[in-house]
Design a protein around this motif. Structure first.
Motif, PDB file in Angstrom:
ATOM      1  N   TRP A   1      71.225  31.756  28.321  1.00 46.74           N
ATOM      2  CA  TRP A   1      71.336  31.499  29.758  1.00 46.74           C
ATOM      3  C   TRP A   1      70.561  30.257  30.174  1.00 46.74           C
ATOM      4  O   TRP A   1      70.935  29.588  31.146  1.00 46.74           O
ATOM      5  CB  TRP A   1      70.919  32.729  30.559  1.00 46.74           C
ATOM      6  N   VAL A   2      69.500  29.912  29.469  1.00 51.91           N
ATOM      7  CA  VAL A   2      68.804  28.654  29.749  1.00 51.91           C
ATOM      8  C   VAL A   2      69.735  27.478  29.438  1.00 51.91           C
ATOM      9  O   VAL A   2      69.887  26.553  30.249  1.00 51.91           O
ATOM     10  CB  VAL A   2      67.494  28.553  28.940  1.00 51.91           C
ATOM     11  N   ILE A   3      70.378  27.521  28.281  1.00 54.38           N
ATOM     12  CA  ILE A   3      71.320  26.459  27.904  1.00 54.38           C
ATOM     13  C   ILE A   3      72.501  26.433  28.868  1.00 54.38           C
ATOM     14  O   ILE A   3      72.946  25.362  29.307  1.00 54.38           O
ATOM     15  CB  ILE A   3      71.784  26.652  26.443  1.00 54.38           C
ATOM     16  N   ASN A   4      73.001  27.602  29.231  1.00 49.38           N
ATOM     17  CA  ASN A   4      74.121  27.690  30.169  1.00 49.38           C
ATOM     18  C   ASN A   4      73.771  27.054  31.504  1.00 49.38           C
ATOM     19  O   ASN A   4      74.559  26.305  32.079  1.00 49.38           O
ATOM     20  CB  ASN A   4      74.509  29.163  30.352  1.00 49.38           C
ATOM     21  N   LEU A   5      72.578  27.334  32.020  1.00 44.60           N
ATOM     22  CA  LEU A   5      72.140  26.759  33.291  1.00 44.60           C
ATOM     23  C   LEU A   5      72.014  25.241  33.187  1.00 44.60           C
ATOM     24  O   LEU A   5      72.443  24.516  34.092  1.00 44.60           O
ATOM     25  CB  LEU A   5      70.813  27.375  33.724  1.00 44.60           C
ATOM     26  N   CYS A   6      71.462  24.750  32.090  1.00 43.86           N
ATOM     27  CA  CYS A   6      71.328  23.295  31.909  1.00 43.86           C
ATOM     28  C   CYS A   6      72.697  22.620  31.859  1.00 43.86           C
ATOM     29  O   CYS A   6      72.901  21.568  32.481  1.00 43.86           O
ATOM     30  CB  CYS A   6      70.543  22.984  30.637  1.00 43.86           C
ATOM     31  N   ILE A   7      73.621  23.205  31.141  1.00 46.34           N
ATOM     32  CA  ILE A   7      74.975  22.637  31.068  1.00 46.34           C
ATOM     33  C   ILE A   7      75.620  22.639  32.446  1.00 46.34           C
ATOM     34  O   ILE A   7      76.263  21.665  32.855  1.00 46.34           O
ATOM     35  CB  ILE A   7      75.833  23.402  30.040  1.00 46.34           C
ATOM     36  N   HIS A   8      75.446  23.729  33.176  1.00 45.91           N
ATOM     37  CA  HIS A   8      76.035  23.798  34.512  1.00 45.91           C
ATOM     38  C   HIS A   8      75.456  22.722  35.432  1.00 45.91           C
ATOM     39  O   HIS A   8      76.191  22.085  36.188  1.00 45.91           O
ATOM     40  CB  HIS A   8      75.813  25.187  35.116  1.00 45.91           C
ATOM     41  N   LEU A   9      74.155  22.498  35.357  1.00 51.90           N
ATOM     42  CA  LEU A   9      73.546  21.451  36.178  1.00 51.90           C
ATOM     43  C   LEU A   9      74.039  20.066  35.776  1.00 51.90           C
ATOM     44  O   LEU A   9      74.235  19.199  36.626  1.00 51.90           O
ATOM     45  CB  LEU A   9      72.021  21.525  36.083  1.00 51.90           C
ATOM     46  N   LEU A  10      74.261  19.850  34.483  1.00 54.65           N
ATOM     47  CA  LEU A  10      74.790  18.562  34.028  1.00 54.65           C
ATOM     48  C   LEU A  10      76.229  18.341  34.470  1.00 54.65           C
ATOM     49  O   LEU A  10      76.684  17.203  34.592  1.00 54.65           O
ATOM     50  CB  LEU A  10      74.693  18.452  32.504  1.00 54.65           C
TER      51      LEU A  10
END
Length: 163
Positions: A73-82
């Motif tokens: 979910w940390v990676i998912n959130l970062c991808i979503h912000l990008l």
């Protein structure tokens, strides 16, 4: 043990419902939906990890929560912000490389348009050639049979026998 992850799955269900409602209303805020839900998901997963440690849950559950779900979910959130520039369709500078998703530079778009028009011209030329060959084949067939064939029915194409 299923009770530990029940709030987590309920949060996923709520997020999907909320996303669906904002998508149906065509709101511009739909790309923002994952942010509060992901924050709350971190809280839920932290609570689940501490609860799993407290009740001495199987190591598979504790490992899954701590080392798979939370980093996911940390990676998912970062991808979503990008992806925000693409999701909000922000304009980008021609000279700067911001993100590989979204429309390319004007030069590339013009080059692609030129390629598209070239391809369309080639298709139209090939269509004309195909029609000319079809007429020639019909004329040859009439010459071979002596003109005793049935007349062509408009709209119905018959296979050409070149034997």
């Amino acid at each position: 043990m299923q009770v530990i992850l029940l709030p987590y799955f309920w949060g996923l269900f709520e997020q999907l419902l909320f996303w669906r409602a904002l998508g149906a209303s065509e709101s511009v805020a739909w790309p923002l939906v994952p942010i509060p839900f992901t924050g709350w998901r971190f809280v839920q997963l932290a609570r689940a990890a501490s609860l799993a440690a407290t009740v001495e849950a199987p190591w598979v559950l504790t490992t899954t929560i701590s080392y798979i779900l939370i980093p996911f979910w940390v990676i998912n959130l970062c991808i979503h912000l990008l992806l925000w520039p693409a999701l909000f369709k922000w304009k980008r500078k021609e000279s700067a490389f911001v993100f590989p998703i979204g429309p390319g530079s004007r030069e590339k778009m013009e080059k692609n348009k030129a390629k598209d028009t070239d391809i369309l011209e080639e298709i139209s030329l090939l269509t004309v050639q195909r029609d000319r060959l079809r007429v020639r084949c019909e004329a040859l067939k009439k010459m071979q049979t002596g003109g005793t064939e049935e007349p062509e029915t408009p709209g119905i194409r018959r296979p050409i026998d070149l034997d």
